[in-house]
Design an enzyme around this catalytic site. Structure first.
Site, short mmCIF file in Angstrom:
data_model
loop_
_atom_site.label_atom_id
_atom_site.label_comp_id
_atom_site.label_asym_id
_atom_site.label_seq_id
_atom_site.Cartn_x
_atom_site.Cartn_y
_atom_site.Cartn_z
N HIS A 20 -1.72 -26.88 -22.31
CA HIS A 20 -2.60 -27.80 -23.01
C HIS A 20 -2.65 -27.52 -24.51
CE1 HIS A 20 -6.03 -30.41 -23.81
NE2 HIS A 20 -6.54 -29.41 -24.51
N LYS A 48 -26.70 17.61 -8.90
CA LYS A 48 -25.34 17.49 -8.37
C LYS A 48 -25.36 16.63 -7.10
CE LYS A 48 -23.37 20.98 -6.18
NZ LYS A 48 -22.69 22.28 -5.92
N GLY A 56 -0.52 -25.64 -26.35
CA GLY A 56 0.75 -25.43 -27.05
C GLY A 56 1.88 -25.25 -26.06
N GLU A 109 -24.28 13.00 -0.12
CA GLU A 109 -25.20 12.17 -0.91
C GLU A 109 -24.44 11.14 -1.74
OE1 GLU A 109 -29.38 12.57 -3.30
OE2 GLU A 109 -28.08 14.33 -3.23
N ASP A 153 -9.11 -17.36 -13.94
CA ASP A 153 -8.14 -18.42 -13.61
C ASP A 153 -6.95 -17.85 -12.85
OD1 ASP A 153 -7.34 -21.06 -13.52
OD2 ASP A 153 -6.29 -20.99 -15.44
N ASP A 209 -17.03 22.40 -7.68
CA ASP A 209 -17.85 23.15 -6.71
C ASP A 209 -18.42 22.22 -5.64
OD1 ASP A 209 -17.43 25.51 -8.17
OD2 ASP A 209 -19.10 25.03 -9.52
N SER A 256 -37.75 8.90 8.31
CA SER A 256 -38.83 7.92 8.43
C SER A 256 -40.19 8.58 8.27
CB SER A 256 -38.75 7.22 9.79
OG SER A 256 -39.69 6.17 9.86
#
Length: 594
Positions: free
Chosen positions: A152, A500, A154, A505, A270, A461, A538
């Site tokens: 479009h 840490k 160029g 975790e 796109d 560690d 809980s």
């Protein structure tokens, strides 16, 4: 660049019954923005059917001429509205008009004022600055040759370097006409595209950027010449689809590039077969992504809202005007579907019909050839084409999917890990306990990915500190990452400077509840997680406290009562599952992890 414009077609109603007339399918248009494509004739597919007379969209079909996509691919559902529905195509057409600086369609009534017609800058009487500050001596360094593609803004030409580091090398030159830059948005698009090409050029599946020049009429972007043609041409040459083994090789390359620029905070916006080029015509040619003209920076704390892209590949959230890098993953899901079965997952006779299918219809995985395609491949595609963007795999996760594992795709750092960890360390202790229980029920396949991400962060560690996250991000940083301000997230992860994260975790911090919900075994995962939560994390919680945890007001109290057991005041199974899913993470000003 983007192609979500439409033709004025007044003779066909989306909801009318389909007559039995026949007509010739439109030819595949070679509007390549970068390189030429093979012009060899496409072999006729053996699975031909009656020519579809209603393929009147300007978006070209990935099927060979004469092959009508089965209506069953996207069910021809009737969307009944009490009033005529708003056209989902209008926002895209309006956005592209603003970028291109073109006037809207004529309408009855008075001529609009300058401020109304001017779009986003560059209106009548306003002079646009089209001086980019690029070098001016293009003709002194390159000898321009034949045209190899046209778009479009160029066209693209073959050229040869006359001096410099690449002297004697053939290159592609994208010539962007300044006369087409009739709005401030279109000028900014060109400036950003050049900036992105420079920053992302080093990746093996990104087209190489060499230089940029300008004169009074044009901008000249000098890039690597890819002579193998478009991925779309390759699909057509194979009769409309790839064998599963070859499709995997293609998708690994697409995802590798996507994972890289997503890590830089860039969303392409796109992605489609026309925007991937092979470096040569050899069978083992490398695939490269091109055309960052519609790309933008996707900052970790923001959502994009301008509607751009190509109709068949646009994600639902783009039409809802709130999206980020996940929109590219949807587009790759559409490409994957086409590669494997030769048909589009969403089809319509107009852009509006396509968009309604994208928003409401589900891809068909029952018709031929899907029964012959492996279940693991179907799982891969389904996890990319989830309408809930939160449940889609990221590009890095897709590379780790079992279907692609035998391709040895390698792994890239996944920035979604940073966002999840940031949310985890800003969450309440009760929320963190719920996530720790969930992490103990994660399927083995998901643990493989998290283990790989943990190792990419180079733990010390047996654990991770803030500097591990900082160093890893710096290792992959480019100018694009700096521009997208992704490293700003590290400021919100400061609590890790004094704590840490071990692997257990880290899994709790990095697990995505939404992505787990997308798995078939989610109910089993949640059940096992709840058992761990009951025995380890809980505690009794009041309705008021639960509402505060989930950022809900008093109006939610009656609903939350059903989530708490009257016997001991703890969450029941429903409450635990809803608590994991809901809005539970506090704002960035909430107390950090202790």
């Amino acid at each position: 660049m983007g192609h979500c414009y439409s033709r004025n077609i007044s003779t066909v109603d989306d909801d009318d019954e389909i007559p039995s007339a026949t007509a010739q399918l439109p030819h595949r248009s070679h509007q390549n923005h970068h390189q030429t494509s093979s012009s060899s004739s496409i072999p006729q597919s053996p699975a031909t059917s009656e020519v579809n007379p209603y393929n009147i969209s300007p978006f070209q079909s990935p099927l060979p001429a004469g092959v009508a996509p089965s209506p069953a691919r996207t069910p021809g559902r009737k969307f009944k509205w009490p009033f005529p529905p708003p056209s989902p195509a209008k926002p895209i057409m309006a956005a592209l008009r603003r970028r291109r600086g073109t006037a809207p369609h004529p309408r009855d009534g008075p001529i609009p004022e300058d401020s109304e017609a001017g779009g986003s800058g560059g209106g009548i009487g306003e002079r646009l600055d089209k001086n980019f500050g690029f070098a001016k001596n293009f003709e002194g360094k390159y000898e321009l040759g034949r045209e190899v593609g046209r778009g479009h803004f160029g066209h693209t030409c073959w050229a040869k370097a006359k001096k410099g580091k690449i002297k004697g090398q053939t290159v592609a030159v994208k010539i962007i006409s300044k006369s087409k830059m009739t709005s401030a948005l279109s000028i900014e698009d060109v400036r950003r595209e050049v900036k992105l090409l420079k920053a992302l050029s080093g990746h093996s599946h990104m087209v190489k950027f060499y230089d940029v020049f300008e004169d009074s009429d044009n901008v000249f972007v000098v890039m690597e010449l890819c002579e193998g043609g478009e991925l779309l041409d390759s699909i057509l040459a194979r009769g409309g689809r790839y064998p599963e083994a070859e499709a995997k090789r293609i998708l690994v390359q697409i995802l590798s590039a996507t994972a890289f620029f997503h890590l830089q905070g860039v969303v392409h916006r796109d992605l489609k077969p026309e925007n991937f080029l092979f470096t040569s015509k050899n069978e083992d040619a490398v695939l490269k992504v091109i055309d960052f003209g519609l790309s933008d920076y996707a900052r970790f704390d923001q959502r994009l809202n301008d509607v751009v892209g190509s109709a068949y590949y646009v994600a639902p959230e783009v039409l809802h005007r709130s999206y980020s890098t996940e929109a590219d993953i949807w587009s790759i899901g559409v490409i994957s579907y086409i590669l494997l079965c030769g048909s589009r997952p969403f089809y319509g006779r107009t852009e509006s019909a396509i968009f309604r299918c994208v928003l409401r219809a589900n891809p068909n995985f029952d018709d031929l050839p899907w029964p012959s395609i492996s279940p693991i491949a179907k799982d891969f595609v389904k996890r990319l084409l989830n309408k809930d963007h939160r449940k889609r795999m990221t590009a890095a996760q897709a590379l780790a999917h079992p279907w692609l594992r035998d391709e040895n795709p390698g792994l890239l750092l996944d920035f979604s890990i940073y966002k999840l960890v940031k949310s985890y360390i800003r969450a309440s202790p009760f929320r963190r306990a719920a996530l720790k229980s969930l992490s103990k029920a994660i399927p083995e396949e998901e643990l493989v990915f998290l283990k790989a991400q943990f190792m990419l962060l180079e733990p010390e560690d047996g654990g991770l500190h803030l500097h591990n996250f900082t160093t890893a991000l710096t290792r992959y940083a480019t100018d694009a990452m700096i521009e997208s301000r992704l490293p700003d997230i590290l400021n919100m992860m400061q609590p890790l400077a004094h704590k840490k994260l071990d692997f257990e975790e880290f899994c709790a911090a990095s697990v995505s509840v939404y992505q787990l919900e997308a798995l078939e075994e989610w109910e089993q995962i949640a059940t096992v997680a709840f058992e761990h939560f009951e025995s380890e994390g809980s505690r009794a919680i009041s309705v008021q406290e639960l509402a505060e945890e989930m950022s809900l007001g008093p109006n939610a109290y009656p609903l939350l009562k059903d989530w708490i057991r009257s016997l001991d005041g703890k969450l029941n199974f429903l409450g635990y599952a809803k608590f994991l899913h809901g809005v539970t993470v506090r704002s960035s000003s909430s107390r950090p992890m202790r």
